[in-house]
Design a protein around this motif. Structure first.
Motif, PDB file in Angstrom:
ATOM      1  N   PHE A  50      71.486  67.946   8.585  1.00 60.93           N
ATOM      2  CA  PHE A  50      70.770  67.580  10.013  1.00 60.93           C
ATOM      3  C   PHE A  50      69.960  66.359   9.380  1.00 60.93           C
ATOM      4  O   PHE A  50      68.771  66.927   9.620  1.00 60.93           O
ATOM      5  CB  PHE A  50      70.341  67.779  11.226  1.00 60.93           C
ATOM      6  CG  PHE A  50      71.477  68.993  11.728  1.00 60.93           C
ATOM      7  CD1 PHE A  50      72.291  68.592  12.356  1.00 60.93           C
ATOM      8  CD2 PHE A  50      72.099  70.191  11.520  1.00 60.93           C
ATOM      9  CE1 PHE A  50      74.025  68.957  13.340  1.00 60.93           C
ATOM     10  CE2 PHE A  50      73.071  70.884  12.018  1.00 60.93           C
ATOM     11  CZ  PHE A  50      74.082  70.081  12.941  1.00 60.93           C
ATOM     12  N   ARG A  51      69.177  65.940   8.318  1.00 60.74           N
ATOM     13  CA  ARG A  51      68.680  65.000   8.055  1.00 60.74           C
ATOM     14  C   ARG A  51      68.405  63.376   8.601  1.00 60.74           C
ATOM     15  O   ARG A  51      67.680  63.310   8.709  1.00 60.74           O
ATOM     16  CB  ARG A  51      69.420  64.205   6.364  1.00 60.74           C
ATOM     17  CG  ARG A  51      69.461  65.203   5.564  1.00 60.74           C
ATOM     18  CD  ARG A  51      69.620  64.513   4.138  1.00 60.74           C
ATOM     19  NE  ARG A  51      69.926  65.998   3.076  1.00 60.74           N
ATOM     20  CZ  ARG A  51      69.771  65.071   2.087  1.00 60.74           C
ATOM     21  NH1 ARG A  51      69.038  63.694   1.494  1.00 60.74           N
ATOM     22  NH2 ARG A  51      69.390  66.443   0.510  1.00 60.74           N
ATOM     23  N   LEU A  52      69.241  63.108   9.784  1.00 57.62           N
ATOM     24  CA  LEU A  52      68.905  62.366  10.410  1.00 57.62           C
ATOM     25  C   LEU A  52      68.126  63.361  11.737  1.00 57.62           C
ATOM     26  O   LEU A  52      66.545  61.903  12.579  1.00 57.62           O
ATOM     27  CB  LEU A  52      70.252  61.669  11.063  1.00 57.62           C
ATOM     28  CG  LEU A  52      70.727  60.861   9.861  1.00 57.62           C
ATOM     29  CD1 LEU A  52      72.021  59.788  10.659  1.00 57.62           C
ATOM     30  CD2 LEU A  52      69.856  59.673   9.076  1.00 57.62           C
ATOM     31  N   ALA A  53      68.440  64.246  12.162  1.00 60.11           N
ATOM     32  CA  ALA A  53      67.641  65.046  12.735  1.00 60.11           C
ATOM     33  C   ALA A  53      65.962  64.648  12.830  1.00 60.11           C
ATOM     34  O   ALA A  53      65.439  64.492  13.516  1.00 60.11           O
ATOM     35  CB  ALA A  53      68.523  65.892  13.355  1.00 60.11           C
ATOM     36  N   ALA A  54      66.205  65.705  11.429  1.00 54.44           N
ATOM     37  CA  ALA A  54      64.666  65.672  11.286  1.00 54.44           C
ATOM     38  C   ALA A  54      63.806  64.574  11.257  1.00 54.44           C
ATOM     39  O   ALA A  54      62.697  64.394  11.256  1.00 54.44           O
ATOM     40  CB  ALA A  54      64.960  66.515   9.398  1.00 54.44           C
ATOM     41  N   GLY A  55      64.771  62.937  10.881  1.00 58.25           N
ATOM     42  CA  GLY A  55      63.449  61.944  10.720  1.00 58.25           C
ATOM     43  C   GLY A  55      63.501  61.941  12.513  1.00 58.25           C
ATOM     44  O   GLY A  55      63.534  60.119  12.625  1.00 58.25           O
ATOM     45  N   SER A  56      63.880  62.111  13.554  1.00 62.59           N
ATOM     46  CA  SER A  56      64.071  61.780  14.756  1.00 62.59           C
ATOM     47  C   SER A  56      64.929  60.824  14.878  1.00 62.59           C
ATOM     48  O   SER A  56      64.747  59.407  16.009  1.00 62.59           O
ATOM     49  CB  SER A  56      62.841  60.845  15.404  1.00 62.59           C
ATOM     50  OG  SER A  56      62.151  62.905  14.835  1.00 62.59           O
ATOM     51  N   ILE A  57      66.364  61.064  14.091  1.00 59.50           N
ATOM     52  CA  ILE A  57      67.006  59.177  14.181  1.00 59.50           C
ATOM     53  C   ILE A  57      67.805  59.386  14.506  1.00 59.50           C
ATOM     54  O   ILE A  57      69.214  60.568  14.392  1.00 59.50           O
ATOM     55  CB  ILE A  57      66.960  58.454  12.761  1.00 59.50           C
ATOM     56  CG1 ILE A  57      66.131  58.191  11.779  1.00 59.50           C
ATOM     57  CG2 ILE A  57      68.956  57.311  12.305  1.00 59.50           C
ATOM     58  CD1 ILE A  57      66.383  57.980  10.415  1.00 59.50           C
ATOM     59  N   THR A  58      68.726  58.946  16.182  1.00 59.41           N
ATOM     60  CA  THR A  58      70.307  59.078  16.027  1.00 59.41           C
ATOM     61  C   THR A  58      71.337  57.849  15.545  1.00 59.41           C
ATOM     62  O   THR A  58      70.812  56.460  15.701  1.00 59.41           O
ATOM     63  CB  THR A  58      70.023  58.966  17.637  1.00 59.41           C
ATOM     64  OG1 THR A  58      69.575  57.798  17.784  1.00 59.41           O
ATOM     65  CG2 THR A  58      69.437  60.096  18.247  1.00 59.41           C
ATOM     66  N   LEU A  59      72.676  58.708  15.470  1.00 59.53           N
ATOM     67  CA  LEU A  59      73.074  57.497  15.112  1.00 59.53           C
ATOM     68  C   LEU A  59      74.772  57.840  15.543  1.00 59.53           C
ATOM     69  O   LEU A  59      75.452  58.830  15.917  1.00 59.53           O
ATOM     70  CB  LEU A  59      74.080  57.780  13.535  1.00 59.53           C
ATOM     71  CG  LEU A  59      75.514  57.006  12.730  1.00 59.53           C
ATOM     72  CD1 LEU A  59      75.239  55.698  13.455  1.00 59.53           C
ATOM     73  CD2 LEU A  59      75.413  57.400  11.336  1.00 59.53           C
ATOM     74  N   ARG A  60      75.210  57.025  16.674  1.00 59.98           N
ATOM     75  CA  ARG A  60      76.221  57.535  17.126  1.00 59.98           C
ATOM     76  C   ARG A  60      77.630  56.121  17.597  1.00 59.98           C
ATOM     77  O   ARG A  60      77.217  55.321  17.444  1.00 59.98           O
ATOM     78  CB  ARG A  60      76.340  57.503  19.073  1.00 59.98           C
ATOM     79  CG  ARG A  60      75.369  55.884  19.295  1.00 59.98           C
ATOM     80  CD  ARG A  60      75.167  56.712  20.962  1.00 59.98           C
ATOM     81  NE  ARG A  60      74.160  55.026  21.369  1.00 59.98           N
ATOM     82  CZ  ARG A  60      73.523  55.996  22.998  1.00 59.98           C
ATOM     83  NH1 ARG A  60      73.522  56.748  23.219  1.00 59.98           N
ATOM     84  NH2 ARG A  60      73.086  54.072  22.913  1.00 59.98           N
ATOM     85  N   ARG A  61      78.527  56.502  17.558  1.00 63.87           N
ATOM     86  CA  ARG A  61      80.133  56.391  17.905  1.00 63.87           C
ATOM     87  C   ARG A  61      80.063  56.016  19.468  1.00 63.87           C
ATOM     88  O   ARG A  61      80.589  57.539  19.817  1.00 63.87           O
ATOM     89  CB  ARG A  61      81.359  56.334  17.390  1.00 63.87           C
ATOM     90  CG  ARG A  61      82.055  55.126  17.759  1.00 63.87           C
ATOM     91  CD  ARG A  61      83.678  56.107  16.717  1.00 63.87           C
ATOM     92  NE  ARG A  61      84.878  54.731  16.709  1.00 63.87           N
ATOM     93  CZ  ARG A  61      85.773  54.775  18.068  1.00 63.87           C
ATOM     94  NH1 ARG A  61      85.662  55.880  18.450  1.00 63.87           N
ATOM     95  NH2 ARG A  61      86.432  53.893  17.561  1.00 63.87           N
ATOM     96  N   ARG A  62      80.188  54.425  20.521  1.00 57.73           N
ATOM     97  CA  ARG A  62      80.143  54.703  21.850  1.00 57.73           C
ATOM     98  C   ARG A  62      80.885  54.489  22.340  1.00 57.73           C
ATOM     99  O   ARG A  62      80.923  52.914  22.252  1.00 57.73           O
ATOM    100  CB  ARG A  62      78.403  54.939  22.513  1.00 57.73           C
ATOM    101  CG  ARG A  62      79.392  55.091  24.045  1.00 57.73           C
ATOM    102  CD  ARG A  62      78.085  55.374  24.651  1.00 57.73           C
ATOM    103  NE  ARG A  62      76.685  54.118  24.577  1.00 57.73           N
ATOM    104  CZ  ARG A  62      76.014  54.090  25.614  1.00 57.73           C
ATOM    105  NH1 ARG A  62      75.319  55.095  25.617  1.00 57.73           N
ATOM    106  NH2 ARG A  62      75.500  52.659  26.191  1.00 57.73           N
ATOM    107  N   THR A  63      82.337  54.946  23.045  1.00 50.50           N
ATOM    108  CA  THR A  63      82.976  53.637  24.258  1.00 50.50           C
ATOM    109  C   THR A  63      82.658  53.939  26.060  1.00 50.50           C
ATOM    110  O   THR A  63      81.572  55.346  26.141  1.00 50.50           O
ATOM    111  CB  THR A  63      84.148  54.541  23.818  1.00 50.50           C
ATOM    112  OG1 THR A  63      84.670  56.095  24.138  1.00 50.50           O
ATOM    113  CG2 THR A  63      84.426  54.587  22.769  1.00 50.50           C
ATOM    114  N   GLY A  64      83.237  53.148  26.354  1.00 53.53           N
ATOM    115  CA  GLY A  64      82.076  52.926  27.786  1.00 53.53           C
ATOM    116  C   GLY A  64      81.018  51.855  27.812  1.00 53.53           C
ATOM    117  O   GLY A  64      80.098  51.912  27.176  1.00 53.53           O
ATOM    118  N   GLY A  65      81.198  51.204  29.355  1.00 55.99           N
ATOM    119  CA  GLY A  65      79.924  50.990  29.399  1.00 55.99           C
ATOM    120  C   GLY A  65      79.697  49.157  28.687  1.00 55.99           C
ATOM    121  O   GLY A  65      80.767  49.042  28.099  1.00 55.99           O
TER     122      GLY A  65
END
Length: 516
Positions: A50-65
């Protein structure tokens, strides 16, 4: 191609089936227009630790919208994030992978949590129909996808209010006041991903307590020297990692700030050699010197180009002979492009990643010497005074030389010593207070003067090269010579001012205050 959106929003806790309060009349809100319900399916990615979470960074792949695709979000300020978007593809796009490289290093990013959100959207508009904010009520189901808690689910309802482009952020304050009057309270989670990870985390094993706080000594607290020095090293290391994506995005002042962090870190290794074993820190410091020099190809050119353009603007039209501005702009564009390409190659290289790894290893197993256990006030004061003595010797050497090339070199060396002394003063300020603040402030004045002088030396070299090229192209070199002469005169004025500025930074009472 990635797009960027500045996201300014607030999140609130909500009970299932909540009825929104009437928001008409709030700061010019004329209507709340229902826009329907959107179904969103987002998978969030991170490393297994969880290195991204530790830096308050989010990475996502989203469908919809209407914005489906890959998104990476970087914190800017409380309630403000930059969202970088890339088209929906099967694999993480390279453009986004580069932005998280300083965090994840060579670790793979894997799916860690999936969020299914049913989003009931409302547009808050003014009397003219202009969008002020988008308010949504999100019913969320989260499922953990990795680790011991895989398969664990959690659900909640929340309200999001996202400010529209070019609307005063104070509008969100007014909306929040109305929501608070209706009993709606701000969310305690910074993001959906953070809440999902927290609420689906496996329960701690019996007898497993919380992690040590690792609290650093605060302002006015001395503590032991090792704690203070490592806190300094940790902050500057984090600054380098945090600024990496900003440099890649070519954000204003990002290269300069990252370069300053490398210099502060390297100065800390030099100033605190009685605290940290130089057998470990010297090789890391050498790599930091390399990184600062590489970043300098961009930053130094930025400063130089701005300086020369300013000089050209100040020349009387009658003395602008030939295509001076055009030649300068073409030169600037070519140098800027080459420097930018080189910087990105450095950040994508293995040597840079190895440096970040070496800094992590140093912090994980600090090479502390016996002085690390001493009182911080004494150790930090000694380091600052030693750096000040070094600066004194270099300034006196420069002033003893006649004007010319040797003095230019000596003043440049004094400038580097001034930076190191200033950084030592800054590092000592939490412990020594006003005396260290005064030292840093007055040495900064010396550093600024010497920096202006060095910028002039570099500018003269560039002006001579531009004059040679202009002459070779059959253009007049008169204006370039004029600017060269003005730079020489400015350098002479700075050299004349140096003794006065130095006198304030070398007062005996500064030394006495640090010793007390």
């Amino acid at each position: 191609m990635a797009d960027v959106k500045r996201e300014i929003e607030r999140k609130y806790e909500a009970a299932p089936g909540i009825r929104l309060p009437d928001l008409t009349g709030v700061a010019g809100t004329a209507a709340s227009v229902p826009r329907g319900v959107v179904e969103l399916d987002a998978v969030y990615y991170d490393t297994e630790d969880f290195r991204l979470a530790a830096g308050s960074i989010t990475l996502r792949r989203r469908t919809g919208g209407d914005d489906e695709g890959w998104h990476v979000k970087f914190p800017v300020a409380p309630g403000v994030r930059d969202e970088i978007r890339a088209p929906l593809t099967g694999q993480l796009p390279d453009a986004l992978a580069g932005l998280i490289r300083s965090r994840v290093r060579d670790r793979a990013v894997v799916p860690v949590v999936r969020l299914l959100s049913s989003r009931d959207v409302h547009h808050l508009t003014d009397a003219g129909g202009r969008l002020l904010a988008e308010l949504s009520v999100d019913t969320v189901l989260a499922e953990r996808l990795t680790g011991d808690g895989a398969g664990t689910t959690a659900g909640w309802t929340e309200i999001e209010v996202e400010l529209a482009d070019d609307v005063d952020p104070a509008y969100l304050d007014a909306v929040e006041e109305r929501l608070a009057a209706a009993g709606v309270r701000p969310s305690t989670a910074a993001s959906k991903a953070a809440r999902a990870l927290a609420e689906t985390a496996p329960a701690p094993s019996p007898g497993e307590g919380p992690e040590p706080s690792g609290r650093e000594p605060g302002a006015g607290e001395s503590g032991i020297a090792g704690e203070q020095v490592l806190a300094r090293v940790r902050r500057q290391t984090e600054a380098i990692v945090t600024l990496d994506p900003a440099v890649r995005r070519d954000l204003p002042d990002a290269v300069h700030r990252m370069r300053v962090a490398t210099r502060r870190l390297r100065s800390a290794f030099k100033s605190y050699r009685e605290v940290l074993d130089r057998a470990v820190t010297d090789p890391v410091g050498a790599e930091l010197k390399w990184l600062a020099a590489e970043l300098g190809t961009v930053r130094d050119h930025e400063v130089l180009e701005a300086r020369l353009l300013h000089h050209v603007d100040e020349v009387e039209p009658a003395l602008l002979l030939g295509p001076v501005r055009g030649r300068l702009e073409r030169w600037g564009a070519a140098e800027r492009t080459a420097a930018r390409r080189r910087t990105l190659a450095v950040l994508d290289g293995d040597r840079y990643l190895a440096l970040l790894g070496a800094l992590d290893a140093l912090l994980a197993d600090p090479p502390l010497l016996p002085a690390a256990g001493e009182d911080a006030a004494g150790v930090l004061a000694r380091a600052a005074l030693k750096d000040h003595d070094r600066l004194t010797a270099r300034v006196h050497h420069a002033l003893d030389l006649p004007p010319g090339h040797d003095r230019d070199l000596a003043m440049h060396e004094a400038r580097k010593a001034a930076k190191r002394t200033r950084y030592a003063g800054e590092a000592a300020r939490p412990v020594l207070g006003k005396p260290a603040k005064r030292l840093a402030k007055r040495v900064k004045a010396v550093q600024s003067l010497l920096g202006d002088h060095q910028d002039g030396v570099v500018a003269r070299e560039a002006l001579r090269a531009l004059a040679v090229h202009a002459h070779g192209a059959g253009e007049s070199a008169f204006t370039w010579g004029l600017l060269y002469g003005r730079e020489e005169a400015a350098a002479a004025r700075l050299e004349h001012r140096l003794p006065h500025v130095w006198a304030r930074a070398s007062e005996a009472r500064l030394r006495a205050a640090l010793k007390s």
